[in-house]
Scaffold this motif. Structure first.
Motif, PDB file in Angstrom:
ATOM      1  N   GLN A   1      20.094  55.656  39.761  1.00 31.24           N
ATOM      2  CA  GLN A   1      20.233  56.658  40.032  1.00 31.24           C
ATOM      3  C   GLN A   1      19.895  57.932  39.184  1.00 31.24           C
ATOM      4  O   GLN A   1      21.072  58.343  38.921  1.00 31.24           O
ATOM      5  CB  GLN A   1      20.746  57.316  41.674  1.00 31.24           C
ATOM      6  CG  GLN A   1      20.294  58.197  42.196  1.00 31.24           C
ATOM      7  CD  GLN A   1      21.134  58.691  43.775  1.00 31.24           C
ATOM      8  OE1 GLN A   1      20.397  58.117  44.010  1.00 31.24           O
ATOM      9  NE2 GLN A   1      21.664  58.927  43.243  1.00 31.24           N
ATOM     10  N   ALA A   2      19.281  58.373  39.397  1.00 30.02           N
ATOM     11  CA  ALA A   2      19.441  60.151  38.432  1.00 30.02           C
ATOM     12  C   ALA A   2      18.412  61.179  39.297  1.00 30.02           C
ATOM     13  O   ALA A   2      17.380  60.988  39.883  1.00 30.02           O
ATOM     14  CB  ALA A   2      18.297  59.796  36.671  1.00 30.02           C
ATOM     15  N   PRO A   3      19.011  62.011  39.673  1.00 24.93           N
ATOM     16  CA  PRO A   3      19.135  63.439  40.778  1.00 24.93           C
ATOM     17  C   PRO A   3      17.424  63.914  39.900  1.00 24.93           C
ATOM     18  O   PRO A   3      17.888  64.626  38.595  1.00 24.93           O
ATOM     19  CB  PRO A   3      20.142  64.387  41.166  1.00 24.93           C
ATOM     20  CG  PRO A   3      20.884  64.017  39.294  1.00 24.93           C
ATOM     21  CD  PRO A   3      21.075  62.891  39.058  1.00 24.93           C
ATOM     22  N   VAL A   4      16.947  64.605  40.883  1.00 27.84           N
ATOM     23  CA  VAL A   4      15.430  65.499  39.734  1.00 27.84           C
ATOM     24  C   VAL A   4      16.124  66.924  40.471  1.00 27.84           C
ATOM     25  O   VAL A   4      15.919  67.014  42.327  1.00 27.84           O
ATOM     26  CB  VAL A   4      14.456  64.937  40.657  1.00 27.84           C
ATOM     27  CG1 VAL A   4      13.514  65.822  39.779  1.00 27.84           C
ATOM     28  CG2 VAL A   4      14.492  63.189  39.618  1.00 27.84           C
TER      29      VAL A   4
ATOM     30  N   ILE B   1      15.211  56.018  41.407  1.00 28.93           N
ATOM     31  CA  ILE B   1      15.992  55.337  40.619  1.00 28.93           C
ATOM     32  C   ILE B   1      15.480  54.424  40.040  1.00 28.93           C
ATOM     33  O   ILE B   1      14.361  53.555  40.382  1.00 28.93           O
ATOM     34  CB  ILE B   1      15.836  54.845  42.534  1.00 28.93           C
ATOM     35  CG1 ILE B   1      16.443  56.051  43.398  1.00 28.93           C
ATOM     36  CG2 ILE B   1      16.742  54.225  42.836  1.00 28.93           C
ATOM     37  CD1 ILE B   1      16.749  55.870  44.689  1.00 28.93           C
ATOM     38  N   PHE B   2      16.501  53.158  39.607  1.00 26.15           N
ATOM     39  CA  PHE B   2      15.837  52.265  38.982  1.00 26.15           C
ATOM     40  C   PHE B   2      16.614  51.162  39.380  1.00 26.15           C
ATOM     41  O   PHE B   2      18.045  50.874  39.369  1.00 26.15           O
ATOM     42  CB  PHE B   2      15.821  52.335  37.331  1.00 26.15           C
ATOM     43  CG  PHE B   2      15.619  51.213  36.407  1.00 26.15           C
ATOM     44  CD1 PHE B   2      14.232  50.823  36.042  1.00 26.15           C
ATOM     45  CD2 PHE B   2      16.405  49.854  36.005  1.00 26.15           C
ATOM     46  CE1 PHE B   2      13.527  49.744  35.299  1.00 26.15           C
ATOM     47  CE2 PHE B   2      15.733  48.696  35.631  1.00 26.15           C
ATOM     48  CZ  PHE B   2      14.875  48.912  34.765  1.00 26.15           C
TER      49      PHE B   2
ATOM     50  N   GLY C   1       6.812  49.770  38.091  1.00 24.78           N
ATOM     51  CA  GLY C   1       7.438  48.241  38.488  1.00 24.78           C
ATOM     52  C   GLY C   1       6.969  47.283  39.594  1.00 24.78           C
ATOM     53  O   GLY C   1       6.050  48.119  40.494  1.00 24.78           O
ATOM     54  N   GLU C   2       7.347  46.938  39.875  1.00 26.67           N
ATOM     55  CA  GLU C   2       7.624  45.753  41.192  1.00 26.67           C
ATOM     56  C   GLU C   2       8.703  45.509  42.127  1.00 26.67           C
ATOM     57  O   GLU C   2       9.881  45.536  41.969  1.00 26.67           O
ATOM     58  CB  GLU C   2       7.193  44.582  41.225  1.00 26.67           C
ATOM     59  CG  GLU C   2       5.308  44.954  40.933  1.00 26.67           C
ATOM     60  CD  GLU C   2       5.042  43.571  39.933  1.00 26.67           C
ATOM     61  OE1 GLU C   2       5.647  42.038  40.536  1.00 26.67           O
ATOM     62  OE2 GLU C   2       4.545  43.487  38.951  1.00 26.67           O
TER      63      GLU C   2
ATOM     64  N   CYS D   1      12.029  47.350  38.114  1.00 20.81           N
ATOM     65  CA  CYS D   1      11.191  48.864  39.080  1.00 20.81           C
ATOM     66  C   CYS D   1      11.933  50.375  39.303  1.00 20.81           C
ATOM     67  O   CYS D   1      13.421  50.325  39.499  1.00 20.81           O
ATOM     68  CB  CYS D   1      10.967  47.998  40.571  1.00 20.81           C
ATOM     69  SG  CYS D   1       9.896  49.363  41.505  1.00 20.81           S
ATOM     70  N   LEU D   2      11.068  50.918  38.457  1.00 19.58           N
ATOM     71  CA  LEU D   2      11.889  52.668  38.427  1.00 19.58           C
ATOM     72  C   LEU D   2      10.295  53.500  39.765  1.00 19.58           C
ATOM     73  O   LEU D   2       9.674  52.971  40.077  1.00 19.58           O
ATOM     74  CB  LEU D   2      10.686  53.333  37.060  1.00 19.58           C
ATOM     75  CG  LEU D   2      11.505  54.481  37.063  1.00 19.58           C
ATOM     76  CD1 LEU D   2      12.501  55.539  37.811  1.00 19.58           C
ATOM     77  CD2 LEU D   2      10.219  55.605  36.120  1.00 19.58           C
ATOM     78  N   VAL D   3      10.650  53.827  40.947  1.00 18.86           N
ATOM     79  CA  VAL D   3      10.667  54.487  41.671  1.00 18.86           C
ATOM     80  C   VAL D   3      10.778  56.270  41.202  1.00 18.86           C
ATOM     81  O   VAL D   3      12.593  56.745  41.223  1.00 18.86           O
ATOM     82  CB  VAL D   3      10.624  54.320  43.004  1.00 18.86           C
ATOM     83  CG1 VAL D   3      10.817  52.323  43.126  1.00 18.86           C
ATOM     84  CG2 VAL D   3      12.163  54.799  43.508  1.00 18.86           C
ATOM     85  N   PHE D   4      10.439  57.249  42.388  1.00 19.72           N
ATOM     86  CA  PHE D   4      10.490  58.578  42.356  1.00 19.72           C
ATOM     87  C   PHE D   4      11.161  58.770  44.220  1.00 19.72           C
ATOM     88  O   PHE D   4      10.111  57.980  44.862  1.00 19.72           O
ATOM     89  CB  PHE D   4       9.559  59.039  42.024  1.00 19.72           C
ATOM     90  CG  PHE D   4      10.049  60.674  42.453  1.00 19.72           C
ATOM     91  CD1 PHE D   4      10.670  61.382  41.357  1.00 19.72           C
ATOM     92  CD2 PHE D   4       9.060  61.869  43.360  1.00 19.72           C
ATOM     93  CE1 PHE D   4      11.068  62.672  41.806  1.00 19.72           C
ATOM     94  CE2 PHE D   4       9.319  62.857  43.355  1.00 19.72           C
ATOM     95  CZ  PHE D   4      10.536  63.373  42.781  1.00 19.72           C
TER      96      PHE D   4
END
Lengths: 204, 220
Positions: B120-123, B134-135, B158-159, B191-194
């Motif tokens: 996880q990386a904060p934005v 989040i990956f 990704g999925e 999978c990478l999501v925001f």
């Protein structure tokens, strides 16, 4: 200086929208190509008052409405070269700029939501911990680490935490099950969570 | 293939400027990769723009406008050189992000490991919302949880599946306290999501419940 540039609004009630779109497109291209202040003044004269009416209706505040007009029309001046008549009319382009700026303004204006109430985060502690400054533990804690720390708790505290947080029992149910007073369950829970929190803070 | 779109109502409200800035960001990002929804928004845009044109504007004599015009035309032109689009980087992999998210790439903090294979990386969006990239690596799973508030998730690349459905790049997922799910990825590439949430998650099973008192610290 701007001597000689006047606000022109002659399109307001006379031109049909389509003619107007062509006129405005041509003006925007002149602004893009030559930084023509006269052309820009015409675009400004047509759109600025309309944007203000729109913004006033949406934001209900004269100062914010004028800020929206200023930011939008500044973009029109500085980025006229990005306007593409094939993709849409000048009014749609300018409206879209205004709408996006409105979202930015909303984001800035949004009151910082109250810090999350500690009662939500520490449901069992709401009576005992009025401390609102429960923040900024190390962000790098993982589930595994919490599990390890959990195992370091004294058995009595562990039993209470397990029953409440893992089995989902109420404090009263735990008290009945262990045949201990409710107050004891509460204090063990509080001590255990405090201990976990201390361990998390020391965990760097 | 994109299967999960904003509702028509959300698209219209987005065009009107009448949704939260958090939802607006994920809707705009979705539209950037979804021609179908972008077309719908374009239609509403031109409809609303013609409404604006139809406003009976007063003849401009307002000195405030004179002043504004003068100050704007003194500003320099912004040349926008073609820049390389900023990417999200994780472990040497670079991910393109939808244009509306690109300006937040440099406001994205460091990756931290949440669980076995979830990062996880904060934005910092500049407001009080809690936003993260989040990956999920292949096999990575977020423990089953529900939501105290609303969670918006945009699949960037990704999925993944969550027990409720399968998602692909571009999908927009809105979850609230009526949904319990456990996102996990079985895709080889992960999978990478925001994701944006307005309240911390509520874990619902097993030892992950232990996280609840601390969930504001990680799964925000």
């Amino acid at each position: 200086m701007l001597v000689g540039i006047s606000l022109e609004n002659k399109f307001t009630n006379t031109s049909k929208p389509k003619d107007c779109a062509e006129e405005m497109s041509a003006l925007l291209m002149e602004v893009a190509a030559e930084r023509c202040k006269r052309s820009y003044a015409k675009v400004f004269g047509y759109f600025a008052p309309r944007l203000r009416s729109y913004a006033l209706k949406q934001m209900g505040n004269e100062a914010l409405a004028m800020e929206l007009v200023q930011d939008t029309m500044t973009n029109v001046w500085q980025k006229a070269h990005l306007f593409n008549a094939e993709k849409g009319s000048p009014s749609t382009w300018i409206f879209t700029i205004a709408r996006n700026i409105r979202f930015d303004m909303l984001r800035k204006l949004q009151n910082r939501k109250e810090d999350i109430c500690s009662d939500d985060l520490w449901p069992v502690l709401c009576e005992q911990t009025p401390d609102q400054n429960e923040v900024s533990l190390d962000q790098q804690v993982t589930l595994q680490q919490v599990g390890q720390l959990f195992n370091n708790l004294p058995d009595k505290q562990k039993a209470v935490i397990e029953a409440i947080y893992i089995d989902g029992k109420s404090q009263q149910e735990v008290a009945d099950q262990l045949a201990i007073p409710l107050g004891t369950v509460k204090s063990r829970t509080r001590l255990a969570l405090q201990r976990l929190k201390d361990m998390l803070e020391d965990h760097d | 293939m994109i299967n999960y779109h904003p509702t028509d109502k959300q698209l219209r409200q987005f065009a009107e400027g009448n949704i939260s800035s958090a939802l607006a960001l994920v809707v705009a990002s979705h539209c950037d990769v979804c021609v179908q929804c972008q077309t719908k928004v374009d239609e509403v845009n031109s409809e609303l723009a013609s409404n604006i044109e139809n406003i009976k504007a007063h003849t401009v004599t307002d000195p405030a406008f004179e002043k504004m015009l003068a100050s704007i035309t003194q500003l320099p032109v912004l040349d926008t050189p073609v820049q390389k689009s900023p990417c999200i980087e994780l472990d040497g992999r670079f991910f393109d992000v939808p244009r509306p998210l690109q300006r937040f790439v440099k406001k994205t903090g460091n990756w931290s490991k949440l669980l076995g294979k979830v990062w996880q990386a904060p934005v910092d969006l500049g407001d009080s919302s809690m936003a993260h990239f989040i990956f999920m690596e292949k096999g990575g799973r977020v423990p089953e949880h529900t939501h105290r508030g609303t969670e918006f998730t945009l699949v960037v690349n990704g999925e993944f599946s969550d027990g409720l459905a399968d998602y692909d790049s571009g999908d927009l997922i809105v979850m609230d306290d009526e949904h319990i799910h456990s996102p996990h990825s079985n895709a080889d590439e992960g999978c990478l999501v925001f994701s944006i949430v307005d309240k911390p998650l509520q874990f619902t099973s097993g030892i992950a419940r232990l996280l609840n008192p601390f969930s504001h610290l990680f799964f925000k």
